[in-house]
Design a protein around this motif. Structure first.
Motif, PDB file in Angstrom:
ATOM      1  N   TRP A 146      42.104  25.517  28.395  1.00  0.00           N
ATOM      2  CA  TRP A 146      41.987  26.742  29.181  1.00  0.00           C
ATOM      3  C   TRP A 146      40.530  26.953  29.551  1.00  0.00           C
ATOM      4  O   TRP A 146      39.630  26.635  28.779  1.00  0.00           O
ATOM      5  CB  TRP A 146      42.500  27.952  28.396  1.00  0.00           C
ATOM      6  CG  TRP A 146      43.964  27.919  28.147  1.00  0.00           C
ATOM      7  CD1 TRP A 146      44.586  27.683  26.961  1.00  0.00           C
ATOM      8  CD2 TRP A 146      44.993  28.115  29.116  1.00  0.00           C
ATOM      9  NE1 TRP A 146      45.943  27.719  27.128  1.00  0.00           N
ATOM     10  CE2 TRP A 146      46.225  27.986  28.443  1.00  0.00           C
ATOM     11  CE3 TRP A 146      45.008  28.378  30.479  1.00  0.00           C
ATOM     12  CZ2 TRP A 146      47.458  28.116  29.091  1.00  0.00           C
ATOM     13  CZ3 TRP A 146      46.233  28.506  31.130  1.00  0.00           C
ATOM     14  CH2 TRP A 146      47.431  28.380  30.443  1.00  0.00           C
ATOM     15  N   GLN A 147      40.321  27.527  30.733  1.00  0.00           N
ATOM     16  CA  GLN A 147      39.002  27.977  31.149  1.00  0.00           C
ATOM     17  C   GLN A 147      39.151  29.380  31.728  1.00  0.00           C
ATOM     18  O   GLN A 147      40.228  29.758  32.216  1.00  0.00           O
ATOM     19  CB  GLN A 147      38.386  27.048  32.197  1.00  0.00           C
ATOM     20  CG  GLN A 147      37.902  25.740  31.638  1.00  0.00           C
ATOM     21  CD  GLN A 147      37.074  24.968  32.650  1.00  0.00           C
ATOM     22  OE1 GLN A 147      37.481  24.786  33.779  1.00  0.00           O
ATOM     23  NE2 GLN A 147      35.903  24.537  32.220  1.00  0.00           N
ATOM     24  N   ILE A 148      38.066  30.132  31.692  1.00  0.00           N
ATOM     25  CA  ILE A 148      38.073  31.495  32.209  1.00  0.00           C
ATOM     26  C   ILE A 148      37.742  31.435  33.694  1.00  0.00           C
ATOM     27  O   ILE A 148      36.650  31.023  34.074  1.00  0.00           O
ATOM     28  CB  ILE A 148      37.058  32.377  31.452  1.00  0.00           C
ATOM     29  CG1 ILE A 148      37.399  32.387  29.963  1.00  0.00           C
ATOM     30  CG2 ILE A 148      37.043  33.793  32.032  1.00  0.00           C
ATOM     31  CD1 ILE A 148      36.302  32.952  29.079  1.00  0.00           C
ATOM     32  N   ALA A 149      38.703  31.849  34.530  1.00  0.00           N
ATOM     33  CA  ALA A 149      38.528  31.838  35.986  1.00  0.00           C
ATOM     34  C   ALA A 149      38.025  33.187  36.480  1.00  0.00           C
ATOM     35  O   ALA A 149      37.412  33.263  37.546  1.00  0.00           O
ATOM     36  CB  ALA A 149      39.831  31.463  36.681  1.00  0.00           C
ATOM     37  N   SER A 150      38.283  34.237  35.724  1.00  0.00           N
ATOM     38  CA  SER A 150      37.693  35.546  36.031  1.00  0.00           C
ATOM     39  C   SER A 150      37.726  36.399  34.780  1.00  0.00           C
ATOM     40  O   SER A 150      38.597  36.254  33.930  1.00  0.00           O
ATOM     41  CB  SER A 150      38.420  36.251  37.182  1.00  0.00           C
ATOM     42  OG  SER A 150      39.698  36.678  36.795  1.00  0.00           O
ATOM     43  N   ARG A 151      36.741  37.273  34.693  1.00  0.00           N
ATOM     44  CA  ARG A 151      36.671  38.230  33.590  1.00  0.00           C
ATOM     45  C   ARG A 151      36.184  39.550  34.145  1.00  0.00           C
ATOM     46  O   ARG A 151      35.135  39.633  34.772  1.00  0.00           O
ATOM     47  CB  ARG A 151      35.728  37.761  32.493  1.00  0.00           C
ATOM     48  CG  ARG A 151      35.456  38.880  31.453  1.00  0.00           C
ATOM     49  CD  ARG A 151      34.911  38.394  30.167  1.00  0.00           C
ATOM     50  NE  ARG A 151      35.971  37.682  29.454  1.00  0.00           N
ATOM     51  CZ  ARG A 151      35.749  36.868  28.426  1.00  0.00           C
ATOM     52  NH1 ARG A 151      34.517  36.662  27.998  1.00  0.00           N
ATOM     53  NH2 ARG A 151      36.755  36.268  27.820  1.00  0.00           N
ATOM     54  N   LYS A 152      36.966  40.582  33.903  1.00  0.00           N
ATOM     55  CA  LYS A 152      36.581  41.959  34.215  1.00  0.00           C
ATOM     56  C   LYS A 152      36.384  42.660  32.877  1.00  0.00           C
ATOM     57  O   LYS A 152      37.295  42.704  32.052  1.00  0.00           O
ATOM     58  CB  LYS A 152      37.671  42.649  35.031  1.00  0.00           C
ATOM     59  CG  LYS A 152      37.377  44.098  35.353  1.00  0.00           C
ATOM     60  CD  LYS A 152      38.528  44.703  36.154  1.00  0.00           C
ATOM     61  CE  LYS A 152      38.344  46.179  36.420  1.00  0.00           C
ATOM     62  NZ  LYS A 152      39.522  46.747  37.131  1.00  0.00           N
ATOM     63  N   VAL A 153      35.185  43.188  32.671  1.00  0.00           N
ATOM     64  CA  VAL A 153      34.844  43.888  31.435  1.00  0.00           C
ATOM     65  C   VAL A 153      34.765  45.379  31.760  1.00  0.00           C
ATOM     66  O   VAL A 153      34.022  45.778  32.659  1.00  0.00           O
ATOM     67  CB  VAL A 153      33.482  43.418  30.878  1.00  0.00           C
ATOM     68  CG1 VAL A 153      33.117  44.180  29.614  1.00  0.00           C
ATOM     69  CG2 VAL A 153      33.490  41.919  30.637  1.00  0.00           C
ATOM     70  N   VAL A 154      35.532  46.178  31.049  1.00  0.00           N
ATOM     71  CA  VAL A 154      35.525  47.626  31.257  1.00  0.00           C
ATOM     72  C   VAL A 154      35.061  48.291  29.963  1.00  0.00           C
ATOM     73  O   VAL A 154      35.768  48.264  28.955  1.00  0.00           O
ATOM     74  CB  VAL A 154      36.920  48.153  31.662  1.00  0.00           C
ATOM     75  CG1 VAL A 154      36.883  49.661  31.867  1.00  0.00           C
ATOM     76  CG2 VAL A 154      37.424  47.437  32.912  1.00  0.00           C
ATOM     77  N   LEU A 155      33.849  48.833  29.997  1.00  0.00           N
ATOM     78  CA  LEU A 155      33.309  49.534  28.832  1.00  0.00           C
ATOM     79  C   LEU A 155      33.972  50.900  28.710  1.00  0.00           C
ATOM     80  O   LEU A 155      34.318  51.527  29.712  1.00  0.00           O
ATOM     81  CB  LEU A 155      31.796  49.713  28.965  1.00  0.00           C
ATOM     82  CG  LEU A 155      30.951  48.447  28.931  1.00  0.00           C
ATOM     83  CD1 LEU A 155      29.485  48.790  29.194  1.00  0.00           C
ATOM     84  CD2 LEU A 155      31.100  47.723  27.607  1.00  0.00           C
ATOM     85  N   ASP A 156      34.113  51.382  27.481  1.00  0.00           N
ATOM     86  CA  ASP A 156      34.672  52.709  27.254  1.00  0.00           C
ATOM     87  C   ASP A 156      33.669  53.817  27.535  1.00  0.00           C
ATOM     88  O   ASP A 156      34.051  54.973  27.646  1.00  0.00           O
ATOM     89  CB  ASP A 156      35.184  52.842  25.811  1.00  0.00           C
ATOM     90  CG  ASP A 156      36.506  52.120  25.604  1.00  0.00           C
ATOM     91  OD1 ASP A 156      37.195  51.828  26.597  1.00  0.00           O
ATOM     92  OD2 ASP A 156      36.835  51.836  24.443  1.00  0.00           O
ATOM     93  N   VAL A 157      32.408  53.475  27.646  1.00  0.00           N
ATOM     94  CA  VAL A 157      31.366  54.475  27.868  1.00  0.00           C
ATOM     95  C   VAL A 157      30.901  54.447  29.316  1.00  0.00           C
ATOM     96  O   VAL A 157      31.028  53.442  30.005  1.00  0.00           O
ATOM     97  CB  VAL A 157      30.156  54.262  26.930  1.00  0.00           C
ATOM     98  CG1 VAL A 157      30.566  54.422  25.480  1.00  0.00           C
ATOM     99  CG2 VAL A 157      29.512  52.918  27.163  1.00  0.00           C
ATOM    100  N   SER A 158      30.343  55.562  29.754  1.00  0.00           N
ATOM    101  CA  SER A 158      29.797  55.648  31.102  1.00  0.00           C
ATOM    102  C   SER A 158      28.282  55.545  31.107  1.00  0.00           C
ATOM    103  O   SER A 158      27.683  55.221  32.117  1.00  0.00           O
ATOM    104  CB  SER A 158      30.204  56.975  31.751  1.00  0.00           C
ATOM    105  OG  SER A 158      31.606  57.051  31.851  1.00  0.00           O
TER     106      SER A 158
END
Length: 168
Positions: A146-158
């Protein structure tokens, strides 16, 4: 493609091994886990009235904290290797915890995977920061791995406590 317990374990193991590479500062090996056309993205999350997620409509242009392709990830890793990256002198000690891994969509060669994360970062022996949130990954089968083709990181803080100099 059916999500089997074996596939679930394979994906979890992949994400755990990836986290270990980051915590051991093995950034070149970590970078090899990404496809050449990867998008590594962290959109800004805001406190929006009536919008508990804090995320803007995905069809609109969004401001990002990070929006990197493979070339830019390479540059970030190369910069860390120089020892001259101010925000990482001395280098951070990190602990990445990954959990709640769910395969939400599966085809023969790609998986959509959601996971929760906590990242603990320590610098200079007395400065600690914690980041937490969730990730939305698209994993692509390349050969037998497996390879990572996309990663979206959503932090809980603003609001961020410091410059982002680590990987999620």
């Amino acid at each position: 493609m059916k999500v089997t317990p074996e596939l679930q374990w394979e994906v979890e193991r992949f994400l755990y091994d990836e986290a270990n590479l980051l915590d051991c500062n093995r950034f070149e090996e970590w970078l090899a886990l990404f496809t050449d056309d990867v998008r590594y993205w962290m959109p800004v999350r805001e406190n929006l009235p009536g919008n508990i997620s804090g995320m803007h409509d995905a069809t609109l242009i969004q401001v990002s904290l990070i929006d990197d392709d493979k070339d830019f990830l390479n540059k970030r890793v190369d910069r860390l290797a120089t020892g001259l990256a101010h925000a990482e002198t001395p280098a951070s000690r990190t602990t990445h915890l990954v959990g709640n891994v769910r395969i939400v969509n599966a085809s023969e060669h790609e998986l959509e995977v959601e996971s929760a994360f906590a990242l603990y970062q320590s610098r200079l022996g007395n400065v600690d920061h914690a980041f937490h949130g969730h990730r939305e990954d698209r994993l692509r089968r390349v050969g037998d791995a497996w390879q990572i083709a996309s990663r979206k990181v959503v932090l809980d803080v603003s609001v961020l406590p410091r410059t982002l100099s680590t990987f999620f």
